[in-house]
Design a protein around this motif. Structure first.
Motif, PDB file in Angstrom:
ATOM      1  N   ALA A   1       0.631  -0.801   0.376  1.00 44.23           N
ATOM      2  CA  ALA A   1       0.217   0.136   0.150  1.00 44.23           C
ATOM      3  C   ALA A   1       1.028   1.795   0.175  1.00 44.23           C
ATOM      4  N   ILE A   2       1.954   1.430   0.295  1.00 47.49           N
ATOM      5  CA  ILE A   2       2.931   2.165   0.663  1.00 47.49           C
ATOM      6  C   ILE A   2       3.289   2.708  -0.855  1.00 47.49           C
ATOM      7  N   GLU A   3       3.871   1.856  -1.341  1.00 46.89           N
ATOM      8  CA  GLU A   3       3.847   1.839  -2.939  1.00 46.89           C
ATOM      9  C   GLU A   3       3.599   2.175  -3.821  1.00 46.89           C
ATOM     10  N   GLN A   4       2.234   2.150  -3.942  1.00 50.44           N
ATOM     11  CA  GLN A   4       0.995   1.896  -4.687  1.00 50.44           C
ATOM     12  C   GLN A   4      -0.039   3.600  -4.265  1.00 50.44           C
ATOM     13  N   LEU A   5      -0.714   3.502  -2.903  1.00 52.05           N
ATOM     14  CA  LEU A   5      -0.844   5.090  -2.791  1.00 52.05           C
ATOM     15  C   LEU A   5      -0.148   6.106  -3.535  1.00 52.05           C
ATOM     16  N   PRO A   6       0.891   6.437  -3.750  1.00 51.33           N
ATOM     17  CA  PRO A   6       0.956   8.179  -3.795  1.00 51.33           C
ATOM     18  C   PRO A   6       0.411   7.531  -5.500  1.00 51.33           C
ATOM     19  N   HIS A   7       0.593   6.845  -6.096  1.00 51.69           N
ATOM     20  CA  HIS A   7      -0.137   6.474  -7.578  1.00 51.69           C
ATOM     21  C   HIS A   7      -1.614   6.968  -7.954  1.00 51.69           C
ATOM     22  N   CYS A   8      -1.993   7.044  -6.517  1.00 52.61           N
ATOM     23  CA  CYS A   8      -3.769   7.012  -6.414  1.00 52.61           C
ATOM     24  C   CYS A   8      -4.496   8.238  -6.154  1.00 52.61           C
ATOM     25  N   VAL A   9      -3.472   9.332  -6.135  1.00 46.78           N
ATOM     26  CA  VAL A   9      -3.711  10.242  -5.415  1.00 46.78           C
ATOM     27  C   VAL A   9      -3.233  11.356  -6.557  1.00 46.78           C
ATOM     28  N   GLU A  10      -3.924  12.842  -7.115  1.00 45.55           N
ATOM     29  CA  GLU A  10      -3.426  13.567  -7.205  1.00 45.55           C
ATOM     30  C   GLU A  10      -2.151  14.355  -7.055  1.00 45.55           C
TER      31      GLU A  10
ATOM     32  N   SER B   1      -7.897  -0.609  -5.062  1.00 45.15           N
ATOM     33  CA  SER B   1      -8.394  -1.856  -5.024  1.00 45.15           C
ATOM     34  C   SER B   1      -8.158  -1.959  -6.522  1.00 45.15           C
ATOM     35  N   ALA B   2      -8.446  -1.352  -7.766  1.00 44.75           N
ATOM     36  CA  ALA B   2      -8.280  -1.819  -8.832  1.00 44.75           C
ATOM     37  C   ALA B   2      -6.874  -2.129  -8.917  1.00 44.75           C
ATOM     38  N   LEU B   3      -6.022  -1.509  -8.594  1.00 38.10           N
ATOM     39  CA  LEU B   3      -4.695  -1.858  -8.638  1.00 38.10           C
ATOM     40  C   LEU B   3      -4.305  -3.688  -8.093  1.00 38.10           C
ATOM     41  N   GLN B   4      -4.918  -4.183  -7.838  1.00 36.71           N
ATOM     42  CA  GLN B   4      -4.837  -5.631  -7.201  1.00 36.71           C
ATOM     43  C   GLN B   4      -4.846  -6.688  -7.737  1.00 36.71           C
TER      44      GLN B   4
END
Length: 366
Positions: free
Chosen positions: A91-100, A237-240
């Motif tokens: 999640a730490i790796e993916q969250l920055p890509h989910c935020v503008e 969720s869509a990145l899983q």
């Protein structure tokens, strides 16, 4: 304040590397660098058949996670999205890509993967005093580019606990600016009363891990929790992909999350061990006046020192087969962090001998 990494952040562990560098066999090291429970949850041995087929959808794990983190059965709280993931690191790796793209507020002292991942994703990192996260509101709440704030609670390696009521107030102010509050609770399990869960706002996302308190870091199992209405949770969720959590991890996770007697006993064990071990270390390391601050957590004890003194302690202990965590604050200051040992006679004798040698060396530098 901003800063940037030129290489991946350093972490604890790495026993293979240090074993080769110092010529000490892996089994002869005392690894105090990770903050992982030295008394891991006693999972049922994994049968080979569990590794043969592709993992089923983890409904049993979702059910156990829902009870453990939210206090309710799966589906009873339809407002929540709960995702079991391969470690909170995912999640730490993916969250920055989910935020503008924009500004992210990060603690000046804290797990550096957050900082690294947000910067790698193109965000601008601004840093706040980890002792006073409310200062973010005063400093940057008027910025139209503030997209997210990360709070590590309790902090690693700082040890600070931020009260839920203070985080609720902070989340409200951030929501007014359209910003999300991400709370990393990887070290929260020993003090569950301090958790923000289950009472979280629409703009709050909480990360949890089975690696620290349960001592099961090798399973790579974590959970991320937010509201159904959260666009960021929907993107995450869509990145899983399929088969995100292995069958052995699912099996072990259900066992650990449902064993409430073990959890209660272990919380007491860790608090007592950390207090005892920390007091002993503070006396040994502080004899030369090196310690400016003792940072205490259920799974580690950290000591603020000048950078040079912390580096000397760290390196001399390395030469004696004891691996600690050297966390550099800046050119003048650092934290020397000790994880817990299992209080076996072997571990206690090893550490005591290494501390004696290190104390002699650092004493000559006084």
């Amino acid at each position: 304040m901003t800063r940037a990494f030129e290489a991946f952040p350093a972490h604890g562990g790495r026993l293979s590397d240090v074993s080769r560098r110092y010529g000490i066999k892996r089994e002869d090291w005392l690894d105090l660098s990770t903050g992982i429970n030295p008394w891991p949850y006693p999972i049922t041995p994994i049968d080979a058949s569990a590794c043969q087929a592709l993992p089923d959808h983890d409904l049993a794990l979702l059910e156990a996670s829902s009870w453990y983190y939210l206090g309710s059965p799966l589906g009873a709280e339809d407002d929540f999205t709960l995702l079991n993931i391969p470690g909170s690191q995912w999640a730490i790796e993916q969250l920055p890509h989910c935020v503008e793209s924009g500004i992210v507020a990060l603690p000046d002292i804290g797990y550096r993967e957050h900082e690294w991942r947000w910067q790698q994703a193109g965000h601008q990192a601004w840093f706040y005093d980890a002792d006073h996260p409310e200062a973010v509101v005063a400093s940057w709440i008027d910025s139209d580019n503030l997209r997210a704030m990360v709070v590590i609670n309790p902090n690693n390696p700082g040890g600070q606990h931020i009260a839920p009521r203070d985080l609720h107030a902070l989340a409200t102010r951030l929501q007014q600016k359209g910003a999300v509050l991400i709370v990393d609770e990887a070290f929260m399990d020993a003090t569950p009363e301090q958790s923000l869960l289950p009472d979280i706002a629409d703009n709050v996302i909480v990360l949890r891990s089975l690696g620290k308190f349960f001592g099961l870091a090798g399973l790579r199992l974590g959970t991320v929790i937010g509201r159904v209405s959260s666009t960021i949770m929907q993107r995450l969720s869509a990145l899983q992909g399929p088969w995100r959590v292995t069958s052995p991890s699912q099996q072990a996770g259900v066992e650990a999350l449902e064993d409430h007697p073990w959890q209660r006993t272990m919380s007491k064990t860790l608090r007592h061990a950390s207090g005892q071990q920390g007091a002993w270390l503070e006396k040994q390391v502080g004899v030369h006046g090196d310690i400016a601050r003792w940072r205490h957590g259920a799974l580690f004890n950290g000591f603020d020192m000048t950078f040079e003194r912390a580096r000397f302690w760290h390196e001399v202990l390395l030469s004696e087969g004891v691996l600690t965590r050297l966390w550099v604050i800046d050119e003048q200051r650092a934290i020397l962090r000790f994880g817990l040992h299992d209080e076996s006679s072997r571990a206690m004798q090893h550490l005591e001998q290494a501390i004696i040698v290190a104390g002699r060396v650092t004493g000559r530098l006084s």
